[in-house]
Every structure is written in C-alpha cells, then in structure tokens.
Design a protein around this motif. Structure first.
Motif, PDB file in Angstrom:
ATOM      1  N   ASN A  88     -33.685 -12.818 -51.871  1.00 15.56           N
ATOM      2  CA  ASN A  88     -34.824 -12.009 -52.286  1.00 15.56           C
ATOM      3  C   ASN A  88     -34.668 -11.591 -53.753  1.00 15.56           C
ATOM      4  O   ASN A  88     -33.654 -11.862 -54.392  1.00 15.56           O
ATOM      5  N   LEU A  89     -35.698 -10.927 -54.274  1.00 17.02           N
ATOM      6  CA  LEU A  89     -35.694 -10.555 -55.684  1.00 17.02           C
ATOM      7  C   LEU A  89     -34.569  -9.579 -56.019  1.00 17.02           C
ATOM      8  O   LEU A  89     -33.953  -9.677 -57.089  1.00 17.02           O
ATOM      9  N   LEU A  90     -34.282  -8.630 -55.130  1.00 15.12           N
ATOM     10  CA  LEU A  90     -33.190  -7.691 -55.386  1.00 15.12           C
ATOM     11  C   LEU A  90     -31.861  -8.446 -55.498  1.00 15.12           C
ATOM     12  O   LEU A  90     -31.086  -8.209 -56.422  1.00 15.12           O
ATOM     13  N   GLN A  91     -31.604  -9.359 -54.582  1.00 13.89           N
ATOM     14  CA  GLN A  91     -30.366 -10.134 -54.637  1.00 13.89           C
ATOM     15  C   GLN A  91     -30.282 -10.941 -55.926  1.00 13.89           C
ATOM     16  O   GLN A  91     -29.228 -11.004 -56.561  1.00 13.89           O
ATOM     17  N   ALA A  92     -31.381 -11.557 -56.317  1.00 14.79           N
ATOM     18  CA  ALA A  92     -31.388 -12.353 -57.539  1.00 14.79           C
ATOM     19  C   ALA A  92     -31.182 -11.471 -58.767  1.00 14.79           C
ATOM     20  O   ALA A  92     -30.534 -11.884 -59.730  1.00 14.79           O
ATOM     21  N   SER A  93     -31.710 -10.263 -58.728  1.00 14.78           N
ATOM     22  CA  SER A  93     -31.522  -9.344 -59.855  1.00 14.78           C
ATOM     23  C   SER A  93     -30.081  -8.877 -59.963  1.00 14.78           C
ATOM     24  O   SER A  93     -29.590  -8.614 -61.062  1.00 14.78           O
ATOM     25  N   LEU A  94     -29.402  -8.790 -58.851  1.00 17.87           N
ATOM     26  CA  LEU A  94     -28.002  -8.358 -58.837  1.00 17.87           C
ATOM     27  C   LEU A  94     -27.037  -9.482 -59.208  1.00 17.87           C
ATOM     28  O   LEU A  94     -26.020  -9.244 -59.852  1.00 17.87           O
ATOM     29  N   ALA A  95     -27.352 -10.695 -58.797  1.00 17.68           N
ATOM     30  CA  ALA A  95     -26.396 -11.786 -58.943  1.00 17.68           C
ATOM     31  C   ALA A  95     -26.890 -12.910 -59.839  1.00 17.68           C
ATOM     32  O   ALA A  95     -26.218 -13.918 -59.987  1.00 17.68           O
ATOM     33  N   GLY A  96     -28.047 -12.743 -60.426  1.00 16.71           N
ATOM     34  CA  GLY A  96     -28.598 -13.791 -61.280  1.00 16.71           C
ATOM     35  C   GLY A  96     -29.428 -14.766 -60.475  1.00 16.71           C
ATOM     36  O   GLY A  96     -29.357 -14.824 -59.257  1.00 16.71           O
ATOM     37  N   GLY A  97     -30.263 -15.477 -61.181  1.00 20.70           N
ATOM     38  CA  GLY A  97     -31.067 -16.477 -60.508  1.00 20.70           C
ATOM     39  C   GLY A  97     -32.557 -16.194 -60.571  1.00 20.70           C
ATOM     40  O   GLY A  97     -33.353 -17.064 -60.290  1.00 20.70           O
ATOM     41  N   ALA A  98     -32.961 -15.002 -60.957  1.00 19.39           N
ATOM     42  CA  ALA A  98     -34.383 -14.709 -61.150  1.00 19.39           C
ATOM     43  C   ALA A  98     -34.613 -14.762 -62.658  1.00 19.39           C
ATOM     44  O   ALA A  98     -34.542 -15.817 -63.265  1.00 19.39           O
ATOM     45  N   ALA A  99     -34.844 -13.626 -63.248  1.00 16.38           N
ATOM     46  CA  ALA A  99     -35.030 -13.556 -64.699  1.00 16.38           C
ATOM     47  C   ALA A  99     -33.694 -13.411 -65.417  1.00 16.38           C
ATOM     48  O   ALA A  99     -33.663 -13.303 -66.633  1.00 16.38           O
ATOM     49  N   PHE A 100     -32.604 -13.409 -64.669  1.00 17.23           N
ATOM     50  CA  PHE A 100     -31.289 -13.137 -65.239  1.00 17.23           C
ATOM     51  C   PHE A 100     -30.367 -14.334 -65.079  1.00 17.23           C
ATOM     52  O   PHE A 100     -30.428 -15.040 -64.083  1.00 17.23           O
ATOM     53  N   ARG A 101     -29.500 -14.504 -66.048  1.00 16.56           N
ATOM     54  CA  ARG A 101     -28.429 -15.497 -65.891  1.00 16.56           C
ATOM     55  C   ARG A 101     -27.436 -14.975 -64.868  1.00 16.56           C
ATOM     56  O   ARG A 101     -27.227 -13.776 -64.742  1.00 16.56           O
ATOM     57  N   GLU A 102     -26.801 -15.889 -64.195  1.00 14.90           N
ATOM     58  CA  GLU A 102     -25.751 -15.503 -63.255  1.00 14.90           C
ATOM     59  C   GLU A 102     -24.549 -15.003 -64.047  1.00 14.90           C
ATOM     60  O   GLU A 102     -24.170 -15.598 -65.053  1.00 14.90           O
ATOM     61  N   PRO A 103     -23.952 -13.898 -63.601  1.00 12.36           N
ATOM     62  CA  PRO A 103     -22.748 -13.408 -64.285  1.00 12.36           C
ATOM     63  C   PRO A 103     -21.673 -14.481 -64.428  1.00 12.36           C
ATOM     64  O   PRO A 103     -20.982 -14.528 -65.444  1.00 12.36           O
ATOM     65  N   SER A 104     -21.547 -15.356 -63.433  1.00 13.78           N
ATOM     66  CA  SER A 104     -20.535 -16.412 -63.543  1.00 13.78           C
ATOM     67  C   SER A 104     -20.801 -17.299 -64.759  1.00 13.78           C
ATOM     68  O   SER A 104     -19.853 -17.770 -65.398  1.00 13.78           O
ATOM     69  N   GLN A 105     -22.058 -17.524 -65.100  1.00 10.47           N
ATOM     70  CA  GLN A 105     -22.390 -18.302 -66.302  1.00 10.47           C
ATOM     71  C   GLN A 105     -22.034 -17.515 -67.564  1.00 10.47           C
ATOM     72  O   GLN A 105     -21.545 -18.073 -68.537  1.00 10.47           O
ATOM     73  N   LEU A 106     -22.301 -16.216 -67.530  1.00 11.59           N
ATOM     74  CA  LEU A 106     -22.010 -15.372 -68.693  1.00 11.59           C
ATOM     75  C   LEU A 106     -20.512 -15.249 -68.949  1.00 11.59           C
ATOM     76  O   LEU A 106     -20.093 -15.035 -70.081  1.00 11.59           O
ATOM     77  N   LEU A 107     -19.727 -15.374 -67.893  1.00  9.14           N
ATOM     78  CA  LEU A 107     -18.273 -15.219 -68.009  1.00  9.14           C
ATOM     79  C   LEU A 107     -17.534 -16.549 -68.094  1.00  9.14           C
ATOM     80  O   LEU A 107     -16.324 -16.554 -68.334  1.00  9.14           O
ATOM     81  N   ASP A 108     -18.249 -17.646 -67.932  1.00  7.20           N
ATOM     82  CA  ASP A 108     -17.633 -18.963 -67.905  1.00  7.20           C
ATOM     83  C   ASP A 108     -16.765 -19.206 -69.142  1.00  7.20           C
ATOM     84  O   ASP A 108     -17.233 -19.134 -70.273  1.00  7.20           O
ATOM     85  N   GLY A 109     -15.493 -19.446 -68.905  1.00  5.90           N
ATOM     86  CA  GLY A 109     -14.567 -19.770 -69.988  1.00  5.90           C
ATOM     87  C   GLY A 109     -14.101 -18.598 -70.828  1.00  5.90           C
ATOM     88  O   GLY A 109     -13.336 -18.782 -71.772  1.00  5.90           O
ATOM     89  N   LEU A 110     -14.544 -17.395 -70.515  1.00  4.57           N
ATOM     90  CA  LEU A 110     -14.127 -16.229 -71.292  1.00  4.57           C
ATOM     91  C   LEU A 110     -12.647 -15.964 -71.057  1.00  4.57           C
ATOM     92  O   LEU A 110     -12.192 -15.873 -69.921  1.00  4.57           O
ATOM     93  N   THR A 111     -11.917 -15.820 -72.145  1.00  5.33           N
ATOM     94  CA  THR A 111     -10.483 -15.565 -72.053  1.00  5.33           C
ATOM     95  C   THR A 111     -10.193 -14.109 -72.396  1.00  5.33           C
ATOM     96  O   THR A 111     -10.995 -13.434 -73.048  1.00  5.33           O
ATOM     97  N   PHE A 112      -9.035 -13.657 -71.975  1.00  3.69           N
ATOM     98  CA  PHE A 112      -8.597 -12.304 -72.292  1.00  3.69           C
ATOM     99  C   PHE A 112      -8.499 -12.125 -73.803  1.00  3.69           C
ATOM    100  O   PHE A 112      -8.885 -11.091 -74.346  1.00  3.69           O
TER     101      PHE A 112
END
Length: 140
Positions: free
Chosen positions: A2-26
């Motif tokens: 649903n829209l709430l789930q997509a807003s929390l985890a990405g997939g609607a108007a938002f990128r997925e956090p996993s995409q935003l964090l992909d390859g990010l190093t300390f």
C-alpha cells in the motif's frame, strides 16, 4: 504494497533506502561536508533512533515518546559499529513496512509521521552523497 508501506520503504515517490545506501562506506559516511552540521553517519544514527522510537509507539511496545530521548546520538566511530547501525536500520525499515500493511489507527498515524520525517532525511542522504561525489544513482 500500500501507499504507506511504499512511503516507508521506497517504491512510490521515494527511492528505496537500500538504493540510497548502496555502496556507502564508513569512510565516506564519516567525511564532513563544509557547512553541514552533521555527517552521513550522524544523519543515519538519527534516522535509526527516531525510527526505533516510532516503531515502539506504532506497535504498542510503548505508549509515549521516550522522555529525554537523544534524537541526535553520537554517531558510530568504528567500522563495526557502523555495520551494526546499518543492520539495525535495515531491520527497522522492514519492520515499518510490515507494520504498515494493516495498521491500527494509532500505528497509521505514527507511521505516516515517520514516513514524512524519514523522507526529508533520505533526501538529505541523497544530496550529501552527491556532494561527497559518492552518488550511486543514475544521474537523477
């Protein structure tokens, strides 16, 4: 989903956090950005602590926001602590998405607030990665 789930985890108007964090190093996440009062590590620690408190409210584990909660905790200073933070955040996002599937009225309200809060900060994550020259995106 649903829209709430997509807003929390990405997939609607938002990128997925996993995409935003992909390859990010300390190393990159710890790098300061001139004029920005926090690093990516600090921003992600903020996301983790506020997400956990919100999930505890939404699930009924607590009845009120924790008094005196430090919403900008000291960020991890080691690679191991960074990995632990990333694991926690990943699990929290999965829990938020699951709770958003068929939420109670209270959970829906808390999760809607969390989605708006996190959208703001996920946008900051994307922008800081771009400024740091570490954007995994496709030019967007």
């Amino acid at each position: 989903m649903n829209l709430l789930q997509a807003s929390l985890a990405g997939g609607a108007a938002f990128r997925e956090p996993s995409q935003l964090l992909d390859g990010l190093t300390f190393e990159v996440a710890s790098r300061p950005v001139p004029g920005v009062p926090y690093t990516l590590v600090a921003l992600l620690a903020h996301l983790a602590v506020t997400t956990r408190a919100s999930l505890d409210l939404a699930s009924g584990r607590t009845q009120a926001w924790p008094e005196g909660l430090d919403v900008w905790p000291d960020p991890p200073v080691t690679e191991a602590a960074w990995r632990h933070l990333m694991d926690e955040l990943t699990l929290e996002l999965a829990e938020a998405q699951a709770l958003g599937g068929d939420p109670s009225e209270r959970a829906r309200d808390v999760l809607t607030d969390l989605a708006a809060h996190n959208a703001y900060h996920w946008g900051q994550v994307a922008l800081l990665r771009r400024v740091l020259g570490d954007w995994p995106g496709d030019g967007e």
